[in-house]
Scaffold this active site. Structure first.
Site, PDB file in Angstrom:
ATOM      1  CG  PHE A  20     -78.407  59.453   8.548  1.00 17.04           C
ATOM      2  CD1 PHE A  20     -78.073  58.762   7.395  1.00 17.04           C
ATOM      3  CD2 PHE A  20     -79.703  59.385   9.014  1.00 17.04           C
ATOM      4  CE1 PHE A  20     -79.023  58.007   6.714  1.00 17.04           C
ATOM      5  CE2 PHE A  20     -80.661  58.623   8.347  1.00 17.04           C
ATOM      6  CZ  PHE A  20     -80.313  57.935   7.196  1.00 17.04           C
ATOM      7  CG  ASP A  30     -76.505  57.323  14.449  1.00 17.47           C
ATOM      8  OD1 ASP A  30     -76.316  56.103  14.277  1.00 17.47           O
ATOM      9  OD2 ASP A  30     -77.476  57.937  13.974  1.00 17.47           O
ATOM     10  CE1 TYR A  51     -81.931  50.577   8.127  1.00 16.24           C
ATOM     11  CE2 TYR A  51     -83.413  50.524  10.005  1.00 16.24           C
ATOM     12  CZ  TYR A  51     -82.727  51.231   9.038  1.00 16.24           C
ATOM     13  OH  TYR A  51     -82.833  52.597   8.989  1.00 16.24           O
ATOM     14  CE  LYS A  52     -78.505  52.181   8.081  1.00 15.76           C
ATOM     15  NZ  LYS A  52     -78.442  53.487   8.708  1.00 15.76           N
ATOM     16  NE  ARG A  98     -74.557  54.281   1.175  1.00 18.85           N
ATOM     17  CZ  ARG A  98     -75.353  54.304   2.233  1.00 18.85           C
ATOM     18  NH1 ARG A  98     -74.994  54.980   3.303  1.00 18.85           N
ATOM     19  NH2 ARG A  98     -76.511  53.693   2.232  1.00 18.85           N
TER      20      ARG A  98
END
Ligand SMILES: *Cc1c(COP(=O)(O)O)cnc(C)c1O
Length: 408
Positions: A122, A193, A218-219, A367
């Site tokens: 990422f 991560d 927030y995921k 995705r």
């Protein structure tokens, strides 16, 4: 024929769906990017705003325990990721927390100079390595290697290895235990991560003897847009580190207002400035909701939703040029399924216009994230039916759907 209704009827997590706001008719497969709003968050935020902030004002730091929110919520997240309750603290963003962990790792062995990660990680993680190196370019150097070459790159110059456990594009899961072991054998600490892992699959940081970890609120934790992130630091490292982001709330006695910085014992020193209380309040509701569920049920359903999605796409869209970008084996895959398609962006826009929300990741990835607390097997069926129709009619092939927005 798979009996979709029977799958939903037998789902032990089915009751959670009604605890979330899900707009009518929408199939939301983007909980890996922004989780849905828990209904309870609305009342909780209203209370924090109206009573705690509006009425109690500054007294709330004590009377409503605002000051301990980062520790309290950190201890709850710890239960989701196999950590002790004094090893996790909430606050700042994942990017900032990556910086904290990188700089902390550099202190564990000051003779080592390389910050190691992999290509395709990422971007923010790698960018933070570059920023840290820019502070001391003569001493620190970032290094990226191909994912398959990580093991051979573990040499005596490496100060820290930074990896994402579940790859954001492919959803492929790294073997945290094996990699941590291999790195430790060369004296290298690892930063994991967990942004696409926490809340979506069982994580056992201490079972893997992990050093540092960060993750996103927030995921799958459903903490709301820009929710505070978290930092894990193993007990054995906490007191060895002088925090690079040595903010006043990480001080041993912040309210003594002394001229010099003395780090607080333990995980508290990884706190920096004043925590965002509204963000913390929303995050806590999301984490509490997850703690009600059984993580092995979550993992089982996540795998089943992904398997069903792959099977249905292969069955109905075989002739339309989709190529699986995720592992076909659910054990190697996080809670998402990705497909390559040269027209991926326009196809995703057409899906969104038809009420099926996933996202697009450059250069060609569609995705689809599956959040087991609120996604159903019927969602998967509906998503593939819509995709099939878009492909069969060619309705994605318009100028409108090819215009890139700022956020994809
Ligand atoms: C989502 C995500 C982030 C997000 O970082 P922010 O600082 O919250 O923008 C970081 N790392 C990974 C692997 C992610 O998936």
């Amino acid at each position: 024929m798979t009996d979709i209704a029977a799958l939903d009827a037998a789902d032990p997590l089915a009751g959670f769906r009604d605890r979330f706001e899900i707009p009518d008719g929408l199939v939301y497969l983007d909980g890996n990017s922004l989780g849905c709003l828990p209904k309870a968050t609305k009342a909780r935020l209203a209370d924090v705003v109206e009573r705690e902030w509006g009425q109690d004002l500054i007294r709330s730091w004590n009377t409503n325990d605002w000051i301990n929110a980062p520790r309290r919520i950190g201890a709850k997240i710890a239960r989701l990721i196999g950590a002790h309750d004094d090893e996790v603290i909430v606050g700042d963003t994942t990017s900032i927390n990556v910086f904290k962990c990188l700089s902390a790792s550099l202190q564990l062995d000051s003779s080592r100079v390389v910050l190691l990660s992999e290509t395709g990680n990422f971007p923010t993680d790698v960018y933070m390595m570059e920023g840290l190196a820019a502070i001391a370019p003569d001493r620190i150097s970032p290094r990226l290697v191909e994912p398959e070459r990580i093991h051979e790159a573990l040499d005596d110059d490496v100060a820290v290895l930074l990896l994402t456990q579940t790859n954001y594009r492919s959803g492929r899961i790294r073997d945290m235990k094996a990699i941590t072991e291999a790195a430790h054998a060369r004296g290298i600490p690892v930063i994991w991560d967990l942004s696409h892992s926490c809340g979506a699959l069982p994580v056992d940081l201490n079972g893997c003897n992990a050093d540092f970890a960060v993750g996103c609120g927030y995921k799958y934790l459903n903490g709301g847009p820009g929710a505070p992130a978290f930092t894990f630091v193993a007990r054995r490292h906490q007191d060895s580190v002088f925090p690079a982001l040595s903010g006043w709330l990480g001080h041993k006695v912040p309210f003594e207002f002394t001229d010099d910085y003395q780090p607080a014992p333990g995980i508290d020193r990884f706190q920096c400035g004043t925590p965002g209380i509204l963000g913390c309040a929303a995050l806590e509701v999301g984490v509490d909701l997850l703690l009600e569920a059984d993580m092995s049920d979550i993992r089982r359903k996540s795998s089943a939703l992904g398997d069903l999605f792959i099977a249905l796409v292969h069955e109905h869209c075989a002739d339309h040029g989709f190529k699986l970008a995720s592992p076909g084996n659910a054990d190697e895959r996080g809670s998402q399924v990705s497909f390559h398609h040269p027209e991926g962006y326009a196809i995703m826009q057409a899906l969104i216009a038809r009420g099926v929300i996933g996202d697009f990741r450059a250069p060609d990835i569609l995705r689809f994230g599956f959040a087991p607390l609120y996604n159903s097997y019927a969602d998967v069926e509906q998503a593939v039916a819509t995709l099939t129709e878009i492909m069969e009619t060619g309705s994605w092939d318009t100028e409108e759907f090819k215009q890139k927005a700022a956020v994809t």
